[in-house]
Scaffold this motif. Structure first.
Motif, short mmCIF file in Angstrom:
data_model
loop_
_atom_site.label_atom_id
_atom_site.label_comp_id
_atom_site.label_asym_id
_atom_site.label_seq_id
_atom_site.Cartn_x
_atom_site.Cartn_y
_atom_site.Cartn_z
N TYR A 1 44.97 44.20 43.82
CA TYR A 1 45.02 43.03 44.59
C TYR A 1 44.22 43.28 45.80
N SER A 2 43.37 42.16 46.25
CA SER A 2 42.79 42.17 47.49
C SER A 2 42.85 40.86 48.31
N ARG B 1 41.13 38.93 49.63
CA ARG B 1 39.84 37.92 49.43
C ARG B 1 39.84 37.48 48.05
N GLU B 2 40.00 38.48 47.15
CA GLU B 2 39.72 37.98 45.77
C GLU B 2 41.02 37.82 45.18
N ASN C 1 42.13 41.30 40.77
CA ASN C 1 40.98 41.72 40.04
C ASN C 1 41.15 42.79 38.83
N ARG D 1 42.11 31.71 37.76
CA ARG D 1 40.80 31.80 38.45
C ARG D 1 41.01 30.63 39.47
N GLY E 1 44.10 31.23 45.13
CA GLY E 1 44.24 32.16 46.49
C GLY E 1 44.97 31.51 47.35
#
Lengths: 619, 195
Positions: B140-141, B143-144, B147, B189, B192
């Protein structure tokens, strides 16, 4: 000869009783006179016909007598009146199920349609009596099944009722209409299921403060299909989930339903649905009054206030078992007509109460938690000028908890609610001044029950015993029949009660008095005393003896953790053959020395009962 | 106070034994330093036992280390157990009530339900989900998002929006989460944090 003593003994409330003396029936003079009046005609016909007329007339007249006190008096006039009264008594009240055997009662009263029966003494509610003490409904239901096939109504209080008994009840009486169980236990949802299945004429099923075992039986679904005659369905004490869809269908097909009190497993959303189906309700117990637990239920919430507004006949509101105060506003539309409001399970503050109570000017009965504080009580006093009954229960029922209500609240109520007749008030602190004020401001008081939760607690301002406060109550409240005392009390308080409490019928004493004199004052001074319950007070055998002249007039005497000895109790038992003297040990304790843990004695026509458990010794 | 002697308060003092006895253990119970709150007399299993609570307290009174509280007397104040239990249970229910939410996973035939209160933070929750549905979440991040995995944990909040698990503080998450959905990566995808 002794038969009508039973009914006299079982009576309470109201009238002056005539003392039970040896009752020889005077021969029926009237009868003889008419018979010898003579004239022409056959002597047999001559003597029989007037008797028949007399009896028929009497029967028709006595049918109109409703009150049992009147009936008891009528039954004492002569043998004919005794017999006819027994034929015409349709409601039988028995205040102590052990005072008379079922067979004796059914033998005397042959046309009973309603039975009202009470069992355990009140202190059993507070775990002061071991389990399985008695008060079994079973012998009664079996006797009535034989004697009263047309029985319609049964009202039981503090009786032990099994599922089997409920089944017998439903099967034995084809026209059975009303069952009311108050503070009963011993049965479960499976018993209820059998009962409602078989009781096709049922109008009233009221379960009030009873313990119902959860057998996981869906008893609501057991109501027969088709239109129901239900007028009252009260099950707020049933601590298990119910089938809501079945309940909704039941309510929909019960056009006569006026009283509905739901348990806490019914959510406010479900309540809404029921209200829309039953706007004719007069008495409503709201259930939990909060949304169901389903997480994230952000559906549009219905307009609860509108549903309440449609209930134009609603006068009595209770429930609020798990209240979320945000929803309280929904009841505004019905406040103006409310005569009875029970918030005693709703932990709300004064601020939350005020908007409601200020809209309830017609309120006569109000039960509430002390979470509203003295400030809340002041708000009640400001609006509820018609208040007759107030009960304030503690949120935190321990001796040393903080007390949100005090003498301030009591004073306010006394000043605002001048028509008050009955009060039950739990608090941690009290003053004589406030109690005196109430005695002066509320002269109509019939019931005064003050529970200062800290034992032996004196006047919180003066440090004096609470004698003078209770003294003022008995002096000034001339209609007082029920009294419960608490706080630091000396024998002086009992002196007052004996001197001035001439109408007192029920007296509850705990942790009070200093010597035998206390009890003596009461037993010698209160001629109307019928129910006396005492715990943890220093009264001994000598005091007990001072009541010998009165015990046959009483329904019962309870004394636990006092200073009585077995010898003392035995003396009473010997002196009074019609008294059943029970010594009750706590279930796990061995008999320790000579002091009696609990004495429970009551008059009875039957002598020692045969169903006494091991821990009960009948002297 | 003068009247205390006349009152014979001793006679009405709480004792373990019957009035008039001077039991040793009763004396102990009577002295403040040894007093112990009785086990809650409201508990169903014990509420009916006449004196067992008092007896139990006496036996245990040596072990007490908590601050001294007045021993509770059986049946006092005179409130019916039913009423006591109702008010008591409300407190404990509030403390122990779970937050149950449904968890679905794309492609799985049926849903599961979990209690969010059981977990203290995100890693615990994610691990539990991984075990339950046999998959891996990936890294987990902020920003992204997640992943390195085919599956992404998402949730529907009070407003009906689908959010990525992990963006808001834990407390806020458990109070706003209505249901969980483990999405297949292809659909996730572009998902966010909604700013």
């Amino acid at each position: 000869m002794r038969h009508n003593e039973a009914e006299q003994m079982s009576e309470d409330d109201g009238r002056q009783q005539s003392p039970p003396s040896d009752l020889e029936f005077t021969s029926n003079k009237a009868r003889n006179c008419i018979a010898t009046g003579s004239g022409s005609g056959h002597p047999e016909l001559q003597s029989q016909y007037p008797d028949q007329v007399l009896e028929n007339v009497l029967e028709n007249v006595l049918h109109f007598l409703i009150s049992r006190q009147d009936r008891n008096a009528a039954s004492l006039v002569c043998k004919a009146w005794y017999r006819v009264e027994a034929l015409t008594r349709s409601e039988l009240f028995i205040g102590n199920c052990y005072s008379v055997a079922p067979g004796r009662a059914t033998a005397r009263f042959t046309r009973v349609r309603a039975l009202h029966l009470k069992g355990k003494p009140r202190f059993a509610d507070f775990n002061l009596m071991p389990l399985n003490w008695g008060a079994h409904f079973n012998p009664w239901v079996l006797a009535m099944a034989k004697a009263y096939p047309w029985l319609e109504k049964v009202y039981l209080k503090r009786m032990f009722v099994t599922d089997y008994d409920l089944g017998t009840l439903a099967e034995s009486f084809s026209g059975f209409k009303e069952l009311v169980l108050v503070c009963c236990d011993g049965f479960g949802t499976s018993g209820l299921s059998i009962f409602v299945t078989k009781c096709r004429q049922l109008r009233v099923l009221d379960l009030i403060e009873s313990e119902v075992t959860d057998d996981e039986t869906d008893w609501i679904s057991s109501f027969p299909d088709g239109e129901s005659h239900l007028e009252s369905l009260i099950f707020d004490c049933v601590e298990c989930p119910i089938n809501f869809d079945a309940l909704e269908r039941l309510v929909a097909r019960s056009p006569s339903l006026k009283k509905l009190r739901l348990n806490r497993y019914v959510s406010i959303g479900q309540l809404y649905r029921l209200l829309t189906r039953a706007p004719q309700l007069t008495h409503l117990g709201t259930g939990s009054f909060s949304p169901s637990e389903v997480a994230g239920q952000a559906d549009q919430e219905p307009d609860y206030a509108t549903a309440f507004a449609a209930c134009r006949s609603l006068v009595c509101l209770s429930g609020f078992r798990e209240i979320i105060p945000d929803y309280l506003h929904a009841i505004y539309p019905v406040c103006a007509n409310l005569t009875s409001l029970n918030f005693s399970y709703a932990n709300i503050t004064a601020e939350q109460l005020k908007p409601i109570i200020s809209n309830c000017p017609k309120l006569q009965v109000f039960w509430v938690l002390d979470s509203i504080c003295d400030e809340g009580l002041q708000a009640v006093a400001a609006t509820c000028k018609e208040l007759r009954e107030l009960r304030v229960f503690p949120v935190d029922a321990r001796e040393d908890s903080d007390g949100p209500v005090s003498e301030v609240g009591l004073q306010a109520i006394s000043e605002g609610c001048r028509k008050l007749q009955s009060i039950l008030y739990f608090c941690q602190r009290m003053t004589n001044a406030a109690v005196v004020a109430m005695s002066e401001n509320c002269p109509d008081l019939v019931v005064f029950r003050l529970c200062i939760m800290g034992r032996h607690r004196p006047d919180s301002v003066t440090g004096e015993p609470m004698d003078d406060g209770f003294g003022a109550i008995v002096m000034n409240c001339k209609k007082l029949t029920r009294l419960a005392v608490s706080g630091l009390l000396t024998d002086k308080a009992f002196d007052y009660i004996g001197k001035y409490g001439k109408l007192v019928r029920t007296l509850s004493v705990a942790f009070a008095g200093n010597s035998d004199m206390g009890l003596k004052y009461v037993l010698e001074g209160c001629p109307q005393l019928q129910k006396l319950e005492i715990r943890d007070s220093p009264f001994g055998d000598a005091a007990l003896r001072s009541g010998l002249h009165h015990y046959y007039n009483m329904r019962f005497l309870w004394m636990s953790s006092c200073k009585l000895t077995h010898q003392g109790c035995r003396e009473i038992a010997r002196a009074m053959p019609r008294l059943v003297v029970e010594v009750i040990r706590s279930a796990d304790e061995e008999e320790m020395d000579d002091l009696v843990q609990t004495l429970y004695m009551y008059r009875s026509l039957e002598g020692p009962r045969l169903d006494a458990p091991k821990f009960v010794t009948i002297l | 106070m003068a009247f205390e002697q006349d009152l014979n308060l001793e006679a009405t003092e709480l004792r373990l034994g019957l009035p008039g006895t001077s039991d040793q253990s009763a004396e102990k119970l009577a002295s403040p330093s040894n007093k112990r709150a009785l086990p809650d007399v409201n508990e169903e299993s014990m509420s009916r036992d006449h004196n067992s609570n008092v007896a139990a307290a006496a036996k245990n009174c040596d072990q007490e280390t908590a601050p001294p509280t007045k021993a509770q007397v059986v049946g006092w104040p005179p409130i019916r157990s039913y009423r006591k239990n109702c008010l008591q249970s409300k407190k404990t229910e509030a403390e122990t009530a779970g937050i149950y939410v449904k968890v679905s996973m794309d492609g799985a035939p049926y849903l599961r339900k979990i209690d969010l209160k059981v977990y203290k933070r995100y890693p615990e929750l994610l691990k539990a989900l991984e075990d339950m549905f046999k998959f891996k979440v990936g890294e987990y991040s902020e920003r992204e998002g997640y992943n390195g995995s085919e599956f992404v944990p998402t949730y529907e909040d009070k407003d009906g929006d689908w959010m990525l698990v992990g963006d808001v503080p834990w407390e806020m998450f458990i109070n706003s989460c209505k249901r969980l959905r483990i999405m297949k990566g292809s659909e996730a995808r572009g998902l966010g944090c909604v700013v």
